[in-house]
Design a protein around this motif. Structure first.
Motif, PDB file in Angstrom:
ATOM      1  N   MET A   1       0.756  -1.154   0.238  1.00  0.00           N
ATOM      2  CA  MET A   1       0.113   0.126  -0.337  1.00  0.00           C
ATOM      3  C   MET A   1       1.031   1.410  -0.130  1.00  0.00           C
ATOM      4  N   LEU A   2       1.985   1.444   0.841  1.00  0.00           N
ATOM      5  CA  LEU A   2       3.074   2.803   0.795  1.00  0.00           C
ATOM      6  C   LEU A   2       4.058   2.107  -0.345  1.00  0.00           C
ATOM      7  N   GLU A   3       3.605   1.292  -0.521  1.00  0.00           N
ATOM      8  CA  GLU A   3       5.381   0.962  -2.248  1.00  0.00           C
ATOM      9  C   GLU A   3       3.892   2.741  -3.173  1.00  0.00           C
ATOM     10  N   ASP A   4       2.213   2.167  -3.213  1.00  0.00           N
ATOM     11  CA  ASP A   4       1.390   2.129  -4.707  1.00  0.00           C
ATOM     12  C   ASP A   4       1.550   3.665  -4.189  1.00  0.00           C
TER      13      ASP A   4
ATOM     14  N   LEU B   1       2.615   9.685  -5.704  1.00  0.00           N
ATOM     15  CA  LEU B   1       3.057  11.432  -5.219  1.00  0.00           C
ATOM     16  C   LEU B   1       4.452  11.441  -6.361  1.00  0.00           C
ATOM     17  N   ARG B   2       5.072   9.991  -6.299  1.00  0.00           N
ATOM     18  CA  ARG B   2       6.380  11.088  -7.557  1.00  0.00           C
ATOM     19  C   ARG B   2       5.581  11.092  -8.113  1.00  0.00           C
ATOM     20  N   GLY B   3       4.459  10.584  -9.595  1.00  0.00           N
ATOM     21  CA  GLY B   3       4.257  11.261 -10.025  1.00  0.00           C
ATOM     22  C   GLY B   3       3.481  12.882 -10.640  1.00  0.00           C
ATOM     23  N   LEU B   4       3.446  13.569  -9.239  1.00  0.00           N
ATOM     24  CA  LEU B   4       2.645  14.217  -8.993  1.00  0.00           C
ATOM     25  C   LEU B   4       3.427  15.713  -8.377  1.00  0.00           C
TER      26      LEU B   4
END
Length: 210
Positions: free
Chosen positions: A1-4, A9-12
């Motif tokens: 879940m945290l990895e997802d 967030l990296r995409g944002l």
């Protein structure tokens, strides 16, 4: 879940205005939960979902009646350890069953009996199983009716036990309230037992000869 969440967030991150200055905020939380202890969750099902497994298995068997092991079980042909091992592999590969499902099936009598009970027995195969019992006997109309009922039930269930013939509330009870003793001699009932054992035996594996 945290990895997802990290990936999202990296995409944002590219949308953040890097030139804007922001005040750094520090947090300091104190753990108020105390020591970790195990908690028992009540009313939660354990083990496999038997109903789900049976539904998936039944659906697969209806679509694959020509699969060699399924065909053997449907037609009262003797199965082997290799037959069941192959069917187990298919069940796992096709996500029909989990390893836990198969463990429970083995504990309940084996995959052969499980499949036979789900898909039943071919009607002609059921009739042939009782030919040896019928041939040479002058059976009355009531006896023939009772044997026909047995064949109907075997075709539906795949196997049967003599004790089922005495069960109150069953279709057998309607025709013979006192059980098969009302219609057959002890020797003839023993003959029925032999047929039932034969049906059971073909659904249990035998080792291939070396």
């Amino acid at each position: 879940m945290l990895e997802d969440l990290r990936r999202r967030l990296r995409g944002l991150a590219k949308l953040v205005d890097a030139k804007a200055k922001r005040k750094i905020v520090y947090t300091d939380f104190e753990d108020e939960f105390g020591e970790i202890s195990e908690a028992e969750i009540k009313d939660m099902p354990t083990g496999t979902d038997e109903h789900r497994f049976r539904q998936k298995a039944r659906a697969y068997l209806l679509r694959h009646e020509d699969q060699p092991t399924v065909h053997k079980l449907r037609h009262n042909e003797q199965i082997t350890e290799d037959d069941l091992a192959g069917l187990e592999e298919i069940f796992l590969a096709e996500a029909v069953a989990s390893p836990e499902d198969l463990d429970e099936v083995r504990a309940m009598g084996g995959l052969g009996l499980f499949v036979r009970a789900l898909c039943g027995l071919d009607r002609q195969a059921a009739q042939q199983a009782f030919e040896g019992f019928i041939v040479g006997k002058q059976l009355s109309a009531a006896q023939l009716d009772f044997i026909t009922l047995i064949i109907d039930v075997v075709a539906k269930r795949g196997v049967l036990d003599v004790g089922d013939l005495y069960e109150v509330g069953s279709p057998f009870h309607d025709r013979a309230p006192g059980g098969p003793d009302d219609l057959f001699s002890p020797e003839e009932i023993d003959g029925l037992k032999i047929v039932f054992i034969g049906l059971l035996t073909t659904a249990k594996p035998t080792m291939l000869a070396a």
